[in-house]
Design a protein around this motif. Structure first.
Motif, PDB file in Angstrom:
ATOM      1  N   ALA A  52       0.868  -1.175   0.000  1.00 15.26           N
ATOM      2  CA  ALA A  52       0.000   0.000   0.000  1.00 15.26           C
ATOM      3  C   ALA A  52       0.903   1.222   0.000  1.00 15.26           C
ATOM      4  O   ALA A  52       1.754   1.371   0.879  1.00 15.26           O
ATOM      5  CB  ALA A  52      -0.902   0.010   1.230  1.00 15.26           C
ATOM      6  N   PHE A  53       0.748   2.085  -1.005  1.00 21.49           N
ATOM      7  CA  PHE A  53       1.579   3.282  -1.108  1.00 21.49           C
ATOM      8  C   PHE A  53       0.685   4.500  -0.948  1.00 21.49           C
ATOM      9  O   PHE A  53      -0.164   4.776  -1.794  1.00 21.49           O
ATOM     10  CB  PHE A  53       2.300   3.329  -2.455  1.00 21.49           C
ATOM     11  N   LEU A  54       0.887   5.224   0.137  1.00 21.18           N
ATOM     12  CA  LEU A  54       0.042   6.364   0.470  1.00 21.18           C
ATOM     13  C   LEU A  54       0.856   7.650   0.332  1.00 21.18           C
ATOM     14  O   LEU A  54       1.846   7.850   1.037  1.00 21.18           O
ATOM     15  CB  LEU A  54      -0.486   6.231   1.899  1.00 21.18           C
ATOM     16  N   GLY A  55       0.412   8.505  -0.588  1.00 22.98           N
ATOM     17  CA  GLY A  55       1.141   9.739  -0.891  1.00 22.98           C
ATOM     18  C   GLY A  55       1.792   9.605  -2.251  1.00 22.98           C
ATOM     19  O   GLY A  55       2.948   9.210  -2.365  1.00 22.98           O
ATOM     20  N   LEU A  56       1.044   9.935  -3.313  1.00 28.98           N
ATOM     21  CA  LEU A  56       1.485   9.676  -4.693  1.00 28.98           C
ATOM     22  C   LEU A  56       1.792  10.979  -5.426  1.00 28.98           C
ATOM     23  O   LEU A  56       1.372  11.177  -6.560  1.00 28.98           O
ATOM     24  CB  LEU A  56       0.401   8.879  -5.433  1.00 28.98           C
ATOM     25  N   GLY A  57       2.557  11.835  -4.766  1.00 27.44           N
ATOM     26  CA  GLY A  57       2.943  13.106  -5.361  1.00 27.44           C
ATOM     27  C   GLY A  57       4.160  12.979  -6.248  1.00 27.44           C
ATOM     28  O   GLY A  57       4.431  11.914  -6.829  1.00 27.44           O
ATOM     29  N   HIS A  58       4.939  14.061  -6.350  1.00 20.85           N
ATOM     30  CA  HIS A  58       6.087  14.089  -7.250  1.00 20.85           C
ATOM     31  C   HIS A  58       7.101  12.994  -6.937  1.00 20.85           C
ATOM     32  O   HIS A  58       7.749  12.467  -7.840  1.00 20.85           O
ATOM     33  CB  HIS A  58       6.774  15.452  -7.176  1.00 20.85           C
ATOM     34  N   MET A  59       7.256  12.668  -5.656  1.00 21.74           N
ATOM     35  CA  MET A  59       8.193  11.607  -5.259  1.00 21.74           C
ATOM     36  C   MET A  59       7.504  10.250  -5.180  1.00 21.74           C
ATOM     37  O   MET A  59       8.030   9.248  -5.663  1.00 21.74           O
ATOM     38  CB  MET A  59       8.806  11.957  -3.900  1.00 21.74           C
ATOM     39  N   GLY A  60       6.349  10.215  -4.546  1.00 21.77           N
ATOM     40  CA  GLY A  60       5.698   8.943  -4.288  1.00 21.77           C
ATOM     41  C   GLY A  60       5.296   8.183  -5.534  1.00 21.77           C
ATOM     42  O   GLY A  60       5.477   6.962  -5.611  1.00 21.77           O
TER      43      GLY A  60
END
Length: 299
Positions: free
Chosen positions: A9-17
Motif C-alpha cells: 500500500a503506497f500512500l502519498g502519490l505526489g512528485h516523489m511517491g
C-alpha cells in the motif's frame, strides 16, 4: 523476511511517491495507492496503479505500507485514525516522509503498540532519483525490520544506509539537508559574486567543479543556466525539490538544533534565508532558485 513480490500500500502519490510506486510495480510488486489530491490520483491511475477508496482500504490486505506525506502531523494523524487499525497484524510500515526525529519515534511507538513493525526511511535524490530508482534511503529501525524492507528499498534506491534505531534515519536526513542547504547558498553566492567580478558562468563552473569547492550543489544542481543541462536552472527553476520543502526541512533542523543545544550558526542562517525565499516565489520554485533572491539582494 517479506516475500517477493509483496503486496504494497503506497500512500502519498505526489512528485516523489508516484515514481517510487511505479518502480515497485515494474519490479513485479502489487501496489495499491491512495492520495487525497485528485490530480495525484489521476496521475496514478494513468500509470496503471489501482487506487483504493481510502487509506484504510489500501492497507487492509497489504504486507507493507509505505507513507510519503508532507509533514509529521499527517503521519501521526493517519496512523492514529485509520491506518494502524485497518492493517493486518505484523504489517511493516515504512515511513518515507521527512519528519522530525521525535515524530518518527512517536510513529514507531504507535505502530508497535498496535502490533505492527515500523522503520523510518526518508530519502534523498529528488524527483530524478525517484524516477530512476537511484534514491538514497536513510533508515532507522531494528536490524530485522530493515532487512525485511530491503527488497523494496533496493528497487526504489541505489544506496540504503541503516543509520541505527528508530528515528535515526530522520536524524541523518535532517543533517544531510542542512549541509545541502548551506552548500546551495554558498554556490549561489559564489556565482553572483563571479557575475559581478566579470566571470562567465561556464568558466567558474569549470574551476569549482574540479577544485576544492566541488559539491553536489554545483555538479548536479548548478543554480545558473548552461553548465549542467539537467539542472533546474535550465527549466526556469521548476522543482525538483521546491524551496518550500527545503524551508520545511530546515525548520526540522532548527528544531533539532534547539533541542540539542547545538551551536550551528550556518544551519540557523540557512533556515532564515530559505524561510524568506519560501515566503515569496520560492514556495513553488526549485530550492536552487534562491540565487534569484541573492542576485536581487533580497536575502
Amino acid at each position: 523476511m517479506i516475500g517477493v513480490p509483496s503486496r504494497v500500500a503506497f500512500l502519498g502519490l505526489g512528485h516523489m511517491g508516484l515514481p517510487m510506486a511505479k518502480n515497485l510495480v515494474a519490479a513485479g510488486h502489487e501496489v495499491h495507492g491512495f492520495d487525497l489530491v485528485p490530480a495525484a490520483i489521476e496521475a496514478a491511475e494513468a500509470a496503471g496503479i489501482p487506487i483504493a477508496a481510502s487509506g484504510a482500504d489500501a492497507v487492509a490486505d497489504a504486507d507493507v505500507v509505505i507513507t510519503m506525506f508532507p509533514a509529521g502531523c499527517h503521519v501521526i494523524d493517519a496512523y492514529r485514525t485509520e491506518l494502524l487499525a485497518a492493517a493486518r497484524p505484523d504489517t511493516l510500515f515504512i515511513e518515507s516522509s521527512t519528519i522530525a526525529v521525535d515524530e518518527a519515534r512517536a510513529a514507531h511507538a504507535l505502530a508497535l503498540a498496535a502490533g505492527h513493525r515500523n522503520i523510518d526511511a526518508p530519502v534523498s535524490g529528488g524527483v530524478v532519483g525517484a524516477e530512476n530508482g537511484t534514491l538514497a534511503f536513510m533508515v532507522g529501525g531494528s536490524d530485522e525490520d530493515v532487512a525485511a524492507a530491503m527488497p523494496l528499498l533496493e528497487v526504489m534506491g541505489k544506496r540504503i544506509v541503516h543509520c541505527g534505531g528508530p528515528g535515526l534515519g530522520q536524524a541523518a536526513k535532517v543533517c544531510n539537508n542542512m549541509v545541502l542547504a548551506v552548500s546551495q547558498i554558498a554556490v549561489a553566492e559564489a556565482f553572483v559574486l563571479g557575475e559581478r567580478l566579470g566571470l562567465e558562468h561556464q568558466a567558474l563552473f569549470d574551476v569549482v567543479s574540479q577544485a576544492s569547492g566541488q559539491c553536489w550543489s554545483i555538479t548536479t544542481n548548478c543554480p545558473v543556466p548552461g553548465p549542467v543541462p539537467t539542472s533546474p536552472a535550465n527549466r526556469d527553476y521548476q522543482p525538483g525539490f521546491a524551496g518550500a520543502l527545503m524551508a520545511k526541512d530546515l525548520g526540522l533542523a532548527l528544531q533539532a538544533i534547539e533541542q540539542t543545544g547545538t551551536d550551528a550558526r550556518m544551519g540557523r542562517l540557512a533556515q532564515q534565508l530559505y524561510a524568506a525565499f519560501a515566503a515569496g516565489e520560492g514556495a513553488t520554485r526549485d530550492f536552487s532558485g534562491i540565487i534569484t533572491d541573492i542576485r536581487d539582494d533580497r536575502v
